[in-house]
Design a protein around this motif. Structure first.
Motif, PDB file in Angstrom:
ATOM      1  N   LEU A 117       2.733   3.927  21.929  1.00 58.03           N
ATOM      2  CA  LEU A 117       2.960   3.431  20.564  1.00 58.03           C
ATOM      3  C   LEU A 117       4.380   2.880  20.457  1.00 58.03           C
ATOM      4  CD1 LEU A 117       1.390   6.440  18.614  1.00 58.03           C
ATOM      5  CD2 LEU A 117       0.319   4.242  19.098  1.00 58.03           C
ATOM      6  N   PRO A 118       4.581   1.809  19.676  1.00 56.63           N
ATOM      7  CA  PRO A 118       5.932   1.245  19.542  1.00 56.63           C
ATOM      8  C   PRO A 118       6.832   2.156  18.706  1.00 56.63           C
ATOM      9  CG  PRO A 118       4.413   0.090  18.109  1.00 56.63           C
ATOM     10  CD  PRO A 118       3.582   1.034  18.927  1.00 56.63           C
ATOM     11  N   GLU A 119       8.121   1.928  18.810  1.00 56.08           N
ATOM     12  CA  GLU A 119       9.117   2.785  18.153  1.00 56.08           C
ATOM     13  C   GLU A 119       8.930   2.847  16.640  1.00 56.08           C
ATOM     14  OE1 GLU A 119      13.968   3.272  18.177  1.00 56.08           O
ATOM     15  OE2 GLU A 119      13.014   1.882  19.564  1.00 56.08           O
ATOM     16  N   GLU A 120       8.499   1.718  16.050  1.00 56.58           N
ATOM     17  CA  GLU A 120       8.408   1.663  14.582  1.00 56.58           C
ATOM     18  C   GLU A 120       7.129   2.262  14.016  1.00 56.58           C
ATOM     19  OE1 GLU A 120       7.748  -2.529  16.306  1.00 56.58           O
ATOM     20  OE2 GLU A 120       8.936  -0.754  16.686  1.00 56.58           O
ATOM     21  N   THR A 121       6.285   2.859  14.869  1.00 55.75           N
ATOM     22  CA  THR A 121       5.033   3.461  14.397  1.00 55.75           C
ATOM     23  C   THR A 121       5.317   4.539  13.358  1.00 55.75           C
ATOM     24  OG1 THR A 121       4.067   3.127  16.579  1.00 55.75           O
ATOM     25  CG2 THR A 121       2.938   4.661  15.133  1.00 55.75           C
ATOM     26  N   ASN A 122       4.524   4.536  12.293  1.00 52.85           N
ATOM     27  CA  ASN A 122       4.631   5.639  11.330  1.00 52.85           C
ATOM     28  C   ASN A 122       3.230   6.095  10.919  1.00 52.85           C
ATOM     29  OD1 ASN A 122       3.704   3.893   9.261  1.00 52.85           O
ATOM     30  ND2 ASN A 122       5.778   3.184   8.880  1.00 52.85           N
ATOM     31  N   GLU A 123       3.184   7.193  10.172  1.00 49.32           N
ATOM     32  CA  GLU A 123       1.899   7.797   9.801  1.00 49.32           C
ATOM     33  C   GLU A 123       1.046   6.833   8.974  1.00 49.32           C
ATOM     34  OE1 GLU A 123       0.436  11.757   7.431  1.00 49.32           O
ATOM     35  OE2 GLU A 123       2.427  11.788   8.352  1.00 49.32           O
ATOM     36  N   MET A 124       1.699   6.081   8.075  1.00 53.21           N
ATOM     37  CA  MET A 124       0.976   5.140   7.210  1.00 53.21           C
ATOM     38  C   MET A 124       0.253   4.077   8.039  1.00 53.21           C
ATOM     39  SD  MET A 124       0.123   3.646   4.341  1.00 53.21           S
ATOM     40  CE  MET A 124       1.067   4.237   2.964  1.00 53.21           C
ATOM     41  N   MET A 125       0.960   3.497   9.015  1.00 49.02           N
ATOM     42  CA  MET A 125       0.357   2.451   9.856  1.00 49.02           C
ATOM     43  C   MET A 125      -0.893   2.964  10.562  1.00 49.02           C
ATOM     44  SD  MET A 125       3.193   0.435  12.021  1.00 49.02           S
ATOM     45  CE  MET A 125       4.629  -0.296  11.286  1.00 49.02           C
ATOM     46  N   LEU A 126      -0.769   4.140  11.193  1.00 45.70           N
ATOM     47  CA  LEU A 126      -1.900   4.685  11.952  1.00 45.70           C
ATOM     48  C   LEU A 126      -3.044   5.083  11.019  1.00 45.70           C
ATOM     49  CD1 LEU A 126      -0.006   6.819  14.621  1.00 45.70           C
ATOM     50  CD2 LEU A 126      -1.116   4.604  14.957  1.00 45.70           C
ATOM     51  N   SER A 127      -2.705   5.633   9.859  1.00 42.03           N
ATOM     52  CA  SER A 127      -3.754   6.010   8.900  1.00 42.03           C
ATOM     53  C   SER A 127      -4.534   4.776   8.457  1.00 42.03           C
ATOM     54  CB  SER A 127      -3.139   6.692   7.673  1.00 42.03           C
ATOM     55  OG  SER A 127      -2.541   7.900   8.051  1.00 42.03           O
ATOM     56  N   MET A 128      -3.810   3.662   8.219  1.00 35.04           N
ATOM     57  CA  MET A 128      -4.483   2.433   7.787  1.00 35.04           C
ATOM     58  C   MET A 128      -5.454   1.933   8.853  1.00 35.04           C
ATOM     59  SD  MET A 128      -1.696   0.215   5.667  1.00 35.04           S
ATOM     60  CE  MET A 128      -0.627  -0.036   7.051  1.00 35.04           C
ATOM     61  N   LEU A 129      -5.064   2.101  10.116  1.00 34.63           N
ATOM     62  CA  LEU A 129      -5.930   1.644  11.213  1.00 34.63           C
ATOM     63  C   LEU A 129      -7.166   2.520  11.348  1.00 34.63           C
ATOM     64  CD1 LEU A 129      -3.682   0.745  14.276  1.00 34.63           C
ATOM     65  CD2 LEU A 129      -5.197  -0.760  13.001  1.00 34.63           C
ATOM     66  N   PHE A 130      -6.964   3.836  11.282  1.00 35.35           N
ATOM     67  CA  PHE A 130      -8.064   4.750  11.607  1.00 35.35           C
ATOM     68  C   PHE A 130      -8.933   5.133  10.413  1.00 35.35           C
ATOM     69  CE2 PHE A 130      -5.529   5.154  15.436  1.00 35.35           C
ATOM     70  CZ  PHE A 130      -6.488   5.319  16.425  1.00 35.35           C
ATOM     71  N   ASN A 131      -8.418   4.992   9.177  1.00 35.57           N
ATOM     72  CA  ASN A 131      -9.245   5.470   8.058  1.00 35.57           C
ATOM     73  C   ASN A 131     -10.390   4.521   7.717  1.00 35.57           C
ATOM     74  OD1 ASN A 131      -8.199   3.441   6.452  1.00 35.57           O
ATOM     75  ND2 ASN A 131      -7.173   4.804   5.018  1.00 35.57           N
ATOM     76  N   GLN A 132     -10.484   3.384   8.444  1.00 40.14           N
ATOM     77  CA  GLN A 132     -11.656   2.507   8.252  1.00 40.14           C
ATOM     78  C   GLN A 132     -12.877   3.052   8.992  1.00 40.14           C
ATOM     79  OE1 GLN A 132     -11.145  -1.311  10.424  1.00 40.14           O
ATOM     80  NE2 GLN A 132      -9.278  -0.395  11.213  1.00 40.14           N
ATOM     81  N   PHE A 133     -12.672   4.114   9.813  1.00 38.46           N
ATOM     82  CA  PHE A 133     -13.785   4.693  10.576  1.00 38.46           C
ATOM     83  C   PHE A 133     -14.281   5.963   9.891  1.00 38.46           C
ATOM     84  CE2 PHE A 133     -11.303   2.231  13.581  1.00 38.46           C
ATOM     85  CZ  PHE A 133     -12.291   1.464  14.181  1.00 38.46           C
ATOM     86  N   PRO A 134     -15.613   6.143   9.837  1.00 36.72           N
ATOM     87  CA  PRO A 134     -16.187   7.341   9.199  1.00 36.72           C
ATOM     88  C   PRO A 134     -15.682   8.614   9.867  1.00 36.72           C
ATOM     89  CG  PRO A 134     -17.906   5.735   9.743  1.00 36.72           C
ATOM     90  CD  PRO A 134     -16.645   5.258  10.394  1.00 36.72           C
ATOM     91  N   GLY A 135     -15.468   9.641   9.050  1.00 34.23           N
ATOM     92  CA  GLY A 135     -15.080  10.945   9.585  1.00 34.23           C
ATOM     93  C   GLY A 135     -13.590  11.135   9.798  1.00 34.23           C
ATOM     94  N   PHE A 136     -12.782  10.101   9.495  1.00 32.80           N
ATOM     95  CA  PHE A 136     -11.327  10.226   9.694  1.00 32.80           C
ATOM     96  C   PHE A 136     -10.771  11.353   8.818  1.00 32.80           C
ATOM     97  CE2 PHE A 136      -7.100   9.201   7.946  1.00 32.80           C
ATOM     98  CZ  PHE A 136      -6.351   9.218   9.102  1.00 32.80           C
ATOM     99  N   LYS A 137      -9.940  12.219   9.406  1.00 35.41           N
ATOM    100  CA  LYS A 137      -9.344  13.314   8.637  1.00 35.41           C
ATOM    101  C   LYS A 137      -7.833  13.156   8.484  1.00 35.41           C
ATOM    102  CE  LYS A 137     -10.996  17.555   8.843  1.00 35.41           C
ATOM    103  NZ  LYS A 137     -11.450  18.856   9.369  1.00 35.41           N
TER     104      LYS A 137
END
Length: 226
Positions: free
Chosen positions: A159-179
């Motif tokens: 993951l790049p240095e600027e990764t944050n929780e918001m970025m990853l949540s936006m990517l993964f919460n489009q998939f069913p079952g994301f917690k």
């Protein structure tokens, strides 16, 4: 008056407390799943606060993004998205600026290519050997993607240095079952993503394997060790 569909989408109602560079990175991470992005314009002037433009290469990409992300909660506020007005002075100016940048890039690229061509003639044999070695290394790296047995928790690396929780949540919460997304304190390059079950985690892993949060970092996803 209806706005004609085009490759540029206009987004407003963006949280204006987000810094410009972080905003552009987050927009790239969110919108690049729909297709190639040519440019993202986000200005922090009083008149342009809370707004941004995303310019796609293809019309199909801008249309998909507009439909699927309309009202998407982005930094705590629902995004409002529409096609940009093609006759807008603002867009023309922005595109003009972008075109100037591209011209400079092209000139620089042409110079570099000329130099490279001259060097290539002088060192053709060496270049071919280096290319062969490079291809060999790449193919062997691609073949070796070790993974653990299926798990409802995914482990992300590269993951790049600027990764944050918001970025990853936006990517993964489009998939069913994301917690949830869990970052590792003191490490910017790794994270964990939890789903409700192994099947849902696997679907997200397959869809986002190699996804580029930034152009230089392809994300690697494996199942976390049990």
């Amino acid at each position: 008056m209806d706005i004609r569909p085009n490759q540029t989408i206009y987004i407003n109602n963006i949280n204006d407390k987000v810094k410009k560079e972080e905003l552009k990175r987050a927009l790239y991470a969110l919108f690049s799943q729909f297709g190639q992005i040519v440019d993202i314009v986000a200005l922090k002037t009083m008149k342009m606060r809370g707004q941004a433009f995303v310019i796609f290469k293809e019309l199909t990409s801008s249309t998909s993004a507009l439909r699927q992300l309309q009202g998407f909660p982005f930094y705590g506020k629902p995004m409002r998205i529409q096609y940009a007005k093609t006759d807008s002075d603002l867009i023309s100016k922005m595109r003009g600026t972008f075109a100037d940048k591209e011209k400079k890039k092209e000139k620089k690229k042409a110079k570099t290519q000329e130099q490279a061509a001259a060097n290539k003639k002088a060192n053709q044999g060496t270049a071919q050997t280096a290319t062969a070695n490079s291809n060999q290394t790449t193919s062997s790296a691609n073949q070796q993607v070790p993974d653990n047995p299926p798990n409802y928790i995914l482990f992300l690396t590269n993951l790049p240095e600027e990764t944050n929780e918001m970025m990853l949540s936006m990517l993964f919460n489009q998939f069913p079952g994301f917690k949830e997304v869990r970052l590792v304190p003191g490490r910017h390059d790794i994270a964990f993503v939890e789903f409700e079950n192994e099947g849902q985690a696997g679907a997200a892993r397959d869809a986002l394997q190699g996804f580029r949060i930034t152009p230089s970092h392809a994300m690697k996803i494996t199942y976390a060790k049990k």
